[in-house]
Motif scaffolding. Sequence first.
Motif, PDB file in Angstrom:
ATOM      1  N   ILE A  79       0.863  -1.187   0.000  1.00 10.59           N
ATOM      2  CA  ILE A  79       0.000   0.000   0.000  1.00 10.59           C
ATOM      3  C   ILE A  79       0.900   1.237   0.000  1.00 10.59           C
ATOM      4  O   ILE A  79       2.085   1.141   0.321  1.00 10.59           O
ATOM      5  CB  ILE A  79      -0.932   0.032   1.225  1.00 10.59           C
ATOM      6  CG1 ILE A  79      -0.114   0.054   2.529  1.00 10.59           C
ATOM      7  CG2 ILE A  79      -1.883  -1.146   1.217  1.00 10.59           C
ATOM      8  CD1 ILE A  79      -0.949   0.334   3.767  1.00 10.59           C
TER       9      ILE A  79
ATOM     10  N   LYS B  17       0.169  -3.812   4.370  1.00  6.14           N
ATOM     11  CA  LYS B  17      -0.711  -4.166   5.478  1.00  6.14           C
ATOM     12  C   LYS B  17      -1.001  -5.656   5.406  1.00  6.14           C
ATOM     13  O   LYS B  17      -0.852  -6.276   4.350  1.00  6.14           O
ATOM     14  CB  LYS B  17      -1.998  -3.355   5.457  1.00  6.14           C
ATOM     15  CG  LYS B  17      -2.905  -3.549   4.262  1.00  6.14           C
ATOM     16  CD  LYS B  17      -4.134  -2.649   4.407  1.00  6.14           C
ATOM     17  CE  LYS B  17      -4.921  -2.531   3.126  1.00  6.14           C
ATOM     18  NZ  LYS B  17      -5.959  -1.485   3.215  1.00  6.14           N
TER      19      LYS B  17
ATOM     20  N   GLN C 223      -3.704  -8.464   5.403  1.00  2.17           N
ATOM     21  CA  GLN C 223      -5.127  -8.736   5.190  1.00  2.17           C
ATOM     22  C   GLN C 223      -5.399 -10.148   5.687  1.00  2.17           C
ATOM     23  O   GLN C 223      -4.706 -11.093   5.305  1.00  2.17           O
ATOM     24  CB  GLN C 223      -5.483  -8.609   3.711  1.00  2.17           C
ATOM     25  CG  GLN C 223      -5.329  -7.174   3.194  1.00  2.17           C
ATOM     26  CD  GLN C 223      -5.751  -7.011   1.747  1.00  2.17           C
ATOM     27  OE1 GLN C 223      -5.729  -7.967   0.976  1.00  2.17           O
ATOM     28  NE2 GLN C 223      -6.115  -5.796   1.362  1.00  2.17           N
TER      29      GLN C 223
ATOM     30  N   ARG D 230      -8.348 -13.020   6.104  1.00  2.00           N
ATOM     31  CA  ARG D 230      -9.691 -13.425   5.683  1.00  2.00           C
ATOM     32  C   ARG D 230     -10.107 -14.676   6.464  1.00  2.00           C
ATOM     33  O   ARG D 230      -9.446 -15.705   6.389  1.00  2.00           O
ATOM     34  CB  ARG D 230      -9.712 -13.712   4.179  1.00  2.00           C
ATOM     35  CG  ARG D 230      -9.523 -12.457   3.318  1.00  2.00           C
ATOM     36  CD  ARG D 230      -9.402 -12.794   1.842  1.00  2.00           C
ATOM     37  NE  ARG D 230      -9.388 -11.601   0.996  1.00  2.00           N
ATOM     38  CZ  ARG D 230      -8.302 -10.869   0.723  1.00  2.00           C
ATOM     39  NH1 ARG D 230      -7.116 -11.202   1.238  1.00  2.00           N
ATOM     40  NH2 ARG D 230      -8.394  -9.810  -0.062  1.00  2.00           N
TER      41      ARG D 230
ATOM     42  N   GLU E 184     -14.063  -7.095   0.631  1.00  2.00           N
ATOM     43  CA  GLU E 184     -12.890  -6.662  -0.141  1.00  2.00           C
ATOM     44  C   GLU E 184     -12.730  -5.145  -0.098  1.00  2.00           C
ATOM     45  O   GLU E 184     -11.612  -4.638  -0.057  1.00  2.00           O
ATOM     46  CB  GLU E 184     -12.996  -7.172  -1.581  1.00  2.00           C
ATOM     47  CG  GLU E 184     -12.857  -8.693  -1.703  1.00  2.00           C
ATOM     48  CD  GLU E 184     -11.562  -9.233  -1.082  1.00  2.00           C
ATOM     49  OE1 GLU E 184     -10.493  -8.641  -1.309  1.00  2.00           O
ATOM     50  OE2 GLU E 184     -11.623 -10.240  -0.347  1.00  2.00           O
TER      51      GLU E 184
ATOM     52  N   PHE F 295     -13.575  -3.214   2.402  1.00  2.00           N
ATOM     53  CA  PHE F 295     -13.039  -2.917   3.737  1.00  2.00           C
ATOM     54  C   PHE F 295     -11.544  -3.242   3.788  1.00  2.00           C
ATOM     55  O   PHE F 295     -10.735  -2.448   4.271  1.00  2.00           O
ATOM     56  CB  PHE F 295     -13.817  -3.736   4.769  1.00  2.00           C
ATOM     57  CG  PHE F 295     -13.548  -3.371   6.200  1.00  2.00           C
ATOM     58  CD1 PHE F 295     -14.273  -2.366   6.829  1.00  2.00           C
ATOM     59  CD2 PHE F 295     -12.579  -4.047   6.933  1.00  2.00           C
ATOM     60  CE1 PHE F 295     -14.034  -2.034   8.171  1.00  2.00           C
ATOM     61  CE2 PHE F 295     -12.335  -3.723   8.271  1.00  2.00           C
ATOM     62  CZ  PHE F 295     -13.068  -2.718   8.888  1.00  2.00           C
ATOM     63  N   LEU F 296     -11.157  -4.401   3.270  1.00  2.00           N
ATOM     64  CA  LEU F 296      -9.739  -4.794   3.250  1.00  2.00           C
ATOM     65  C   LEU F 296      -8.901  -3.778   2.482  1.00  2.00           C
ATOM     66  O   LEU F 296      -7.763  -3.490   2.845  1.00  2.00           O
ATOM     67  CB  LEU F 296      -9.583  -6.169   2.598  1.00  2.00           C
ATOM     68  CG  LEU F 296     -10.024  -7.386   3.424  1.00  2.00           C
ATOM     69  CD1 LEU F 296     -10.070  -8.627   2.540  1.00  2.00           C
ATOM     70  CD2 LEU F 296      -9.107  -7.613   4.621  1.00  2.00           C
ATOM     71  N   ALA F 297      -9.469  -3.247   1.396  1.00  2.00           N
ATOM     72  CA  ALA F 297      -8.702  -2.324   0.571  1.00  2.00           C
ATOM     73  C   ALA F 297      -8.604  -0.949   1.211  1.00  2.00           C
ATOM     74  O   ALA F 297      -7.549  -0.313   1.159  1.00  2.00           O
ATOM     75  CB  ALA F 297      -9.347  -2.205  -0.817  1.00  2.00           C
TER      76      ALA F 297
END
Lengths: 424, 424
Positions: free
Chosen positions: A123, A413, A415, A417, B360, B362-364
């Motif tokens: 990011i 970051k 992530q 899931r 997705e 939110f993750l981004a």
Amino acid sequence: MNIETQISTDPAKLVADLAVAGRAAQRKLSRLTSEQKAAALHRAASEIRANAAQILAENAKDLAAGEERGLTGALLDRLKLDDDRLAGIADAIDNVADLADPVGDVIDCTERPNGLRLSRVRIPIGLIGIIYESRPNVTADAAALGVRSGNAVLLRGGSEAVHSNNAIHAAFVRGLEAAGVPGQAVQLMPTQDRAAVGAMLTAAGLIDMIVPRGGKSLVARVQADARVPVLAHLDGICHTYVHEAAEPAMARDVARNAKMRRTGICGAMETLLLDARFPASGEVVSALVDAGCALRGDTRACALDPRIERADDEDWDTEYLDAVLSVAIVDGMDAALDHIAEHSSHHTDTIVTADDAAAERFLAEVDSAIVMVNASSQFADGGEFGLGAEIGIATGRLHARGPVALEGLTTYKWQVRGSGQIRP
Amino acid sequence: MNIETQISTDPAKLVADLAVAGRAAQRKLSRLTSEQKAAALHRAASEIRANAAQILAENAKDLAAGEERGLTGALLDRLKLDDDRLAGIADAIDNVADLADPVGDVIDCTERPNGLRLSRVRIPIGLIGIIYESRPNVTADAAALGVRSGNAVLLRGGSEAVHSNNAIHAAFVRGLEAAGVPGQAVQLMPTQDRAAVGAMLTAAGLIDMIVPRGGKSLVARVQADARVPVLAHLDGICHTYVHEAAEPAMARDVARNAKMRRTGICGAMETLLLDARFPASGEVVSALVDAGCALRGDTRACALDPRIERADDEDWDTEYLDAVLSVAIVDGMDAALDHIAEHSSHHTDTIVTADDAAAERFLAEVDSAIVMVNASSQFADGGEFGLGAEIGIATGRLHARGPVALEGLTTYKWQVRGSGQIRP
């Protein structure tokens, strides 16, 4: 005039206001696709081309003011724009637009036994402050690298280039905005008050990273005063060690190129270490002297050629940035490694050798950002490394080292899931 | 006594001397193989086991002194060692010894058209300062992570654990030295003078990175005063956003676990955001209240359950580290993202949803070190992430983010292999 007065009296508030605006713009910028960012940069390049006459007219004001203030010819040359240089600036923006966007790259991913899927994704860093001196091209270069990698930038250029920077910045931002990128993603400090630089350096939490671009005094001040992380190098005290097993002609050519191709760049060799067992040291130093280099040697080096002056202690820690070189004779790899460990600025150090084991030991044990075998240290450059462009070269130990390009302007970051996992 | 007097009068010189010794030891350490470093750590673990009685006797001195000084029961418990805890410390060293060594890993490599071969190779950072409080296990944990990744460490523990730390450190170093690792790779600050901490924080160029381990006041002081890069997190203001499409039972279980499993860890949820369209908010808040959590809500949240108190503005920025939670009702994803952008400490933020597109997005868009979908934020931990151990969790933007383990204790250098290339 009112704005300038207000700015001068509260630089911290000015920087905070700019940073808040820049961070908000960055949040929008970070939602754009790679293609949208590239299109915006191409548009910025077009705006610079379309406004060439106006930018050159503003540049002429800086040049006139510089002449009046008695700037040296070298400084005036750095400041000067013409059609070719302005075309180069626009082309460089196009090039950065076409570089691969690191944002969104997955560094690694794993699945845990409980089914959680983890990935680390690149990011943007956020808001990057760029503090630079007289070259107006940095305004466009730094802005382009920032936008390509999804970062907002806060630019603070030198007072001698203020008209040029304002004109380039205005065209760049018009291009961004025409392509739907918020203009505040690229802000130029509206004052030359030096206190504003101090406010940038201490804006922890508002500015995420500072990159100084300029001479040693600028970089030293930034490193000394910054409370924000700094990406920079102060010195390029680069060594070339000619190992006993070096091929003589290669040693001569690499050493001459490392010093004399361009003496004023940070990757230029500043100290030559000749192994006492290397049989062709005389040939190497003669080639350097013949090429116009002044050599300063230790006792044994001085015996190689009468044109070598005696070095003093300071020479081993001096970045000449000129056709001057310190030369020492060392007794083998251990002595070379010790000399480099003591005197290197950890920028770029090189060995010339035909012995693979010696090369690998040098690569492993020299603790510099760039370690080279059988190549000129003048290759220490983001373009030469295939990075397409560079925001600078870093000799610090954290985050990014050596030539820093788009990847160095990103962070990551995690992530995670899941499917409803709770921790036992 | 003379040593202590000298130490107190010149902490900067003390730190410089320790750093020079540590850096020299690190240079030797960095030449050892992965197997040699692992063997040394196993030996250190054995020494701690073999000296258990002596370490526990020293720990008893700290406990007695702590009782005399009126330390709370919680602090005394953190300080206390027993056979089980000491076995855990030794086992943890063995575990770190068996983790994959990141040093030498090749991050990437390329070949340039001119034949130069470039690779980026992981190397140790150098000398890492660890500043910590009452838990004596950090002495061994931090030393083990440092040595495994080829770094020297300079440890500065809390005064209340001085005897325990000295005893653990002495055994650890005996183990290292017996295995051929220089003992000065792991040094423990020989004074409790607070000025020595200040000297560590400002030892730029001597200490490469500081990791504070402890409470908020310690971390805040380190972040405020350090001129050396700091890897840390100050707050863990972690959000869980229950999206309108969340599965109600999952939302309830994840929220309850995120808050109540352990309320005092940095990954514990501190704010619950309930989407106004989520149909089972009452069930989620009731489950939390029934589990013993005090809830502080905005106006709409308070309407869900009479046991919810009214939150004030500060609640949204408070890390309770206790069975207390702030709860807000938000109107959709945009409002949730805005709330998180404004109040998150960028540690760990979570969404619960059955809608993949929402997940997705939110993750981004959430800009935190860790972003989770459908999982309890209490998983924010190096062990749970499969890293084997962690030196800490970082919420800064550069170098390493989230749980930091061995890789975060490395940097890289560029290795360039040529065959005599000179730059045109």
